[in-house]
Every structure is written in structure tokens, then in C-alpha cells.
Design an enzyme around this catalytic site. Structure first.
Site, PDB file in Angstrom:
ATOM      1  N   LEU A   1       0.905  -1.249  -0.217  1.00 39.92           N
ATOM      2  CA  LEU A   1      -0.127   0.021   0.068  1.00 39.92           C
ATOM      3  C   LEU A   1       0.859   1.058  -0.045  1.00 39.92           C
ATOM      4  CD1 LEU A   1      -2.766  -1.006   2.375  1.00 39.92           C
ATOM      5  CD2 LEU A   1      -2.803  -1.210  -0.015  1.00 39.92           C
ATOM      6  N   HIS A   2       0.401   2.175  -0.875  1.00 39.41           N
ATOM      7  CA  HIS A   2       1.052   3.665  -0.827  1.00 39.41           C
ATOM      8  C   HIS A   2      -0.072   4.700  -0.979  1.00 39.41           C
ATOM      9  CE1 HIS A   2      -0.243   3.328  -4.908  1.00 39.41           C
ATOM     10  NE2 HIS A   2       0.306   2.176  -5.155  1.00 39.41           N
TER      11      HIS A   2
ATOM     12  N   ASP B   1      -6.196   3.251 -12.899  1.00 39.31           N
ATOM     13  CA  ASP B   1      -6.614   1.932 -13.675  1.00 39.31           C
ATOM     14  C   ASP B   1      -7.745   2.157 -14.351  1.00 39.31           C
ATOM     15  OD1 ASP B   1      -4.224  -0.004 -12.894  1.00 39.31           O
ATOM     16  OD2 ASP B   1      -4.898   1.008 -11.116  1.00 39.31           O
TER      17      ASP B   1
ATOM     18  N   GLN C   1      -9.757  -0.586 -15.914  1.00 39.87           N
ATOM     19  CA  GLN C   1     -10.310  -1.677 -14.643  1.00 39.87           C
ATOM     20  C   GLN C   1     -11.441  -0.701 -14.145  1.00 39.87           C
ATOM     21  OE1 GLN C   1      -7.853  -3.643 -11.801  1.00 39.87           O
ATOM     22  NE2 GLN C   1      -8.532  -1.908 -10.237  1.00 39.87           N
TER      23      GLN C   1
ATOM     24  N   GLN D   1      -5.608 -12.971 -12.430  1.00 39.31           N
ATOM     25  CA  GLN D   1      -5.503 -11.774 -13.178  1.00 39.31           C
ATOM     26  C   GLN D   1      -4.070 -11.539 -13.860  1.00 39.31           C
ATOM     27  OE1 GLN D   1      -6.611  -8.807 -10.144  1.00 39.31           O
ATOM     28  NE2 GLN D   1      -4.961  -7.647 -10.901  1.00 39.31           N
TER      29      GLN D   1
ATOM     30  N   GLY E   1      -1.422   6.375  -3.101  1.00 41.86           N
ATOM     31  CA  GLY E   1      -2.648   6.094  -3.936  1.00 41.86           C
ATOM     32  C   GLY E   1      -3.764   5.509  -3.280  1.00 41.86           C
ATOM     33  N   HIS E   2      -3.237   4.086  -2.656  1.00 38.26           N
ATOM     34  CA  HIS E   2      -4.378   3.295  -2.038  1.00 38.26           C
ATOM     35  C   HIS E   2      -4.958   4.038  -0.801  1.00 38.26           C
ATOM     36  CE1 HIS E   2      -1.445   0.382  -3.384  1.00 38.26           C
ATOM     37  NE2 HIS E   2      -2.631  -0.257  -4.080  1.00 38.26           N
TER      38      HIS E   2
ATOM     39  N   SER F   1       2.633   0.423  -7.073  1.00 38.55           N
ATOM     40  CA  SER F   1       3.597  -0.369  -6.457  1.00 38.55           C
ATOM     41  C   SER F   1       4.731  -1.033  -7.450  1.00 38.55           C
ATOM     42  CB  SER F   1       2.676  -1.814  -6.014  1.00 38.55           C
ATOM     43  OG  SER F   1       1.344  -1.491  -5.631  1.00 38.55           O
TER      44      SER F   1
HETATM   45  P1  AMP Z   1      -3.563  -2.115  -6.950  1.00 34.10           P
HETATM   46  O1  AMP Z   1      -3.207  -2.628  -5.620  1.00 34.10           O
HETATM   47  O2  AMP Z   1      -2.358  -1.529  -7.597  1.00 34.10           O
HETATM   48  O3  AMP Z   1      -4.395  -3.342  -7.682  1.00 34.10           O
HETATM   49  O4  AMP Z   1      -4.642  -1.027  -6.545  1.00 34.10           O
HETATM   50  C1  AMP Z   1      -5.810  -1.146  -6.080  1.00 34.10           C
HETATM   51  C2  AMP Z   1      -6.572   0.184  -6.339  1.00 34.10           C
HETATM   52  O5  AMP Z   1      -5.857   1.340  -5.840  1.00 34.10           O
HETATM   53  C3  AMP Z   1      -6.965   0.355  -7.628  1.00 34.10           C
HETATM   54  O6  AMP Z   1      -8.175   0.618  -7.561  1.00 34.10           O
HETATM   55  C4  AMP Z   1      -6.007   1.335  -8.367  1.00 34.10           C
HETATM   56  O7  AMP Z   1      -6.819   1.916  -9.289  1.00 34.10           O
HETATM   57  C5  AMP Z   1      -5.714   2.321  -7.115  1.00 34.10           C
HETATM   58  N1  AMP Z   1      -4.651   3.153  -7.106  1.00 34.10           N
HETATM   59  C6  AMP Z   1      -3.196   2.399  -7.373  1.00 34.10           C
HETATM   60  N2  AMP Z   1      -2.489   3.518  -7.541  1.00 34.10           N
HETATM   61  C7  AMP Z   1      -3.292   4.598  -7.435  1.00 34.10           C
HETATM   62  C8  AMP Z   1      -2.836   5.868  -7.462  1.00 34.10           C
HETATM   63  N3  AMP Z   1      -1.569   6.268  -7.903  1.00 34.10           N
HETATM   64  N4  AMP Z   1      -3.777   6.864  -7.250  1.00 34.10           N
HETATM   65  C9  AMP Z   1      -5.068   6.532  -7.025  1.00 34.10           C
HETATM   66  N5  AMP Z   1      -5.452   5.172  -7.094  1.00 34.10           N
HETATM   67  C10 AMP Z   1      -4.575   4.100  -7.196  1.00 34.10           C
END
Ligand code: AMP
Length: 293
Positions: free
Chosen positions: A35-36, A152, A155, A63, A38-39, A188
Site C-alpha cells: 500500500l502507498h 487504472d 479496470q 489476473q 494512492g491506496h 507498487s
Molecule cells: P492495486 O493494488 O495496484 O491493484 O490498486 C488497488 C486500487 O488502488 C485500484 O483501484 C487502483 O486503481 C488504486 N490505485 C493504485 N494506484 C493509485 C494511484 N496512484 N492513485 C489512485 N489510485 C490508485
């Protein structure tokens, strides 16, 4: 604050049934962990809008189209539980692959058209895997609202269409992309970038900005916008473009003319790391120069 960790879907269901009986609303932020910020934005939005915030952490094997990508995907559950709790989430649901797929999966969700093109062309089966796991998570958690990043965009469009076409009773909430100060969208996968690759990575954002500016200034021909954005990326020898397209934000198919909001979406390889990004672009007022008002 600390979040409560659940690894078992039955126990989570029981807990959430109690939560709902008390009249509390439930928000879900589905993630693959590592997690960062964005999450964090998804969790923030869920925290603002719902009473009980669930973060799911699951690296979904079905996936991944490339086994090496699944294998090297970063995993750190302890840090994710801490991050989620600090950010205000109540629950982390981190099932094992066996918990999610106790038997070989035989039922899948295919969102036609929206899943085709862009990432769908280069990652066979990816969106079928995404839609299927999102439906499973929605069924387990039964949230009132579920939060997805615009980062995404395909998605997000696939999930929105699945929810409409299958009459699911959840509200899908899009969350704006969180970026580094140089424009690179947080991901990530950014950890895998080498020092030189990291330095040049914002080129993707810069290409999208060029596209956005052209569209805002009234360029209606997608090929012209695409050419200008590709020219930016081609200046960088380390970057290998997988696709860059101007698409309808609903069905994610290329537009013939830019007459309303469009998404400019791109995937670029830097070494062995694949970056994706996109921008929602709106045409500006039509050119009136030279016209008698
Ligand atoms: P992931 O863990 O990469 O599958 O992402 C999980 C959720 O976090 C998805 O809905 C992504 O679109 C969202 N997400 C990932 N990176 C970002 C970001 N930089 N800004 C906003 N949402 C993000």
C-alpha cells in the site's frame, strides 16, 4: 488506530453482518497490497463516506498473464495492516489464494468490449480475472460503496459496467490518481524502476499533458493528438511504448473524433517495468477565431 485483520471470509461475513445490523454503512477499497499514498486516497474517500472501512489485500493469481509478474509482485502484509489502520481503515481482509479459490474457478465474469483493447489486448485474460475477483470480493463484503482509482481507468470502466449489467447493489466511486511531485503516478511497480528509469519515468505524464493541452485547445482529430503525445515518448530512448490511445471513457474504445470528454490512456515499458497512466481530457470551446460573432 489499528485495523482488525481477517484472513477467513466466513469470519469477516459474520463481523460485517453485525456491523450492518447496527445500521452502519460499509466501504470497500480493493487492493493487491504494497500500500502507498494512492491506496491511501481510496481509504480516505471511504472513511469520509462510510462508517466501516474494509481494505482488501489480495494478489489475485487469476489476473496475472505473466507468472514472473505474479511472483515478483511486492507483498508485505504487516506493513499493509499498519498503513490501513493509520489511515483510518477498520478492517483488513487478506485472504490466502486457497481461501479465495478453494476449488479450481469455473465461473468467470467477462465484460465484453470494455475489456477489449488497451491493456486488454496485451494482457489476455487480465480483466476477466479482475472482474471475477472484484465480484467475489463484493459478494463477500457486500459494501454500500467500493472505491477504485482512476489510475487504472480500464479496470474502473470494467467494474462500473459489470455493476450495471449484473444489477449489483453497490456504488462504485472513482478516486483521482495520486502522483509524485514530478507527475509519475504512484504504483507498487515503481519500486522496480532503476535509478535512470525512475528519472525518465515522468515522460509518460508529460506526454499525457501534451495530449490534454491539444484537446483543450480544440484539436478534434485523435490521430493528431496521438502523434504529438507519441513524439514526446519517442524522445526518450529508454521508453518503449506499448499503446497510447484516445478512447471513450465509458466503453474504452478509440474515438473517431474528439467531441466530448475522452481518456488518453497509455502503457509504456521502462526496462522490465510496465507503467500505465491516463488522463481525462475535455475539448475546450470550439475555435471561433475569424468568425463574426
Ligand atoms: P492495486 O493494488 O495496484 O491493484 O490498486 C488497488 C486500487 O488502488 C485500484 O483501484 C487502483 O486503481 C488504486 N490505485 C493504485 N494506484 C493509485 C494511484 N496512484 N492513485 C489512485 N489510485 C490508485
Amino acid at each position: 488506530m489499528s485495523a482488525q485483520l481477517f484472513r477467513n471470509s466466513g469470519e469477516l461475513r459474520e463481523m460485517l453482518a453485525r456491523v450492518r445490523r447496527m445500521g452502519a454503512s460499509v466501504g470497500l477499497a480493493p487492493t493487491m497490497g504494497a500500500l502507498h499514498e494512492g491506496h491511501g486516497r481510496l481509504i480516505d474517500a471511504a472513511r469520509r463516506e462510510t462508517d466501516c472501512v474494509v481494505v482488501s489485500v489480495f494478489v489475485n493469481p487469476i489476473q496475472f498473464d505473466r507468472p514472473e509478474d505474479l511472483e515478483r509482485y511486492p507483498r508485505n502484509l504487516d506493513a499493509d495492516v499498519r498503513f490501513s489502520g493509520d489511515r483510518g481503515a477498520d478492517i483488513v481482509f487478506a485472504p490466502t489464494p486457497d481461501e479465495m479459490y478453494p476449488e479450481p474457478q469455473r465461473a468467470f465474469v467477462d465484460v465484453e468490449r470494455v475489456s477489449e483493447g488497451l491493456c486488454g489486448s496485451f494482457r489476455p485474460g487480465h480483466f476477466r480475472g479482475v472482474a471475477t475477483v472484484v465480484l467475489k470480493l463484493l459478494n463477500i463484503v457486500q459494501p454500500d460503496r467500493a472505491y477504485f482509482g482512476e489510475k487504472d481507468a480500464q479496470q474502473l470502466a470494467v467494474v462500473q459496467r459489470m455493476v450495471r449489467d449484473l444489477n449489483l447493489s453497490v456504488e462504485i466511486v472513482p478516486v483521482a490518481t495520486a502522483r509524485e511531485s514530478d507527475g509519475l503516478a504512484l504504483s507498487s511497480r515503481n519500486k522496480h524502476l532503476g535509478i535512470e528509469e525512475r528519472k525518465v519515468a515522468p515522460i509518460l505524464f508529460q506526454a499525457l499533458l501534451v495530449a490534454q493541452k491539444l484537446i483543450a485547445s480544440g484539436t478534434a482529430n485523435p490521430a493528431e493528438v496521438q502523434g504529438a503525445a507519441l513524439a514526446v515518448l519517442e524522445q526518450q530512448p529508454l521508453a518503449r511504448v506499448e499503446y497510447l490511445e484516445i478512447v471513450d471513457p465509458g466503453d474504452m474504445q478509440p474515438v473517431e473524433r474528439i467531441a466530448g470528454p475522452v481518456r488518453v490512456a497509455a502503457a509504456v515499458w521502462l526496462g522490465s517495468t510496465r507503467l500505465i497512466d491516463n488522463m481525462l481530457c475535455e475539448p475546450g470551446p470550439p475555435e471561433t477565431a475569424g468568425l463574426i460573432q
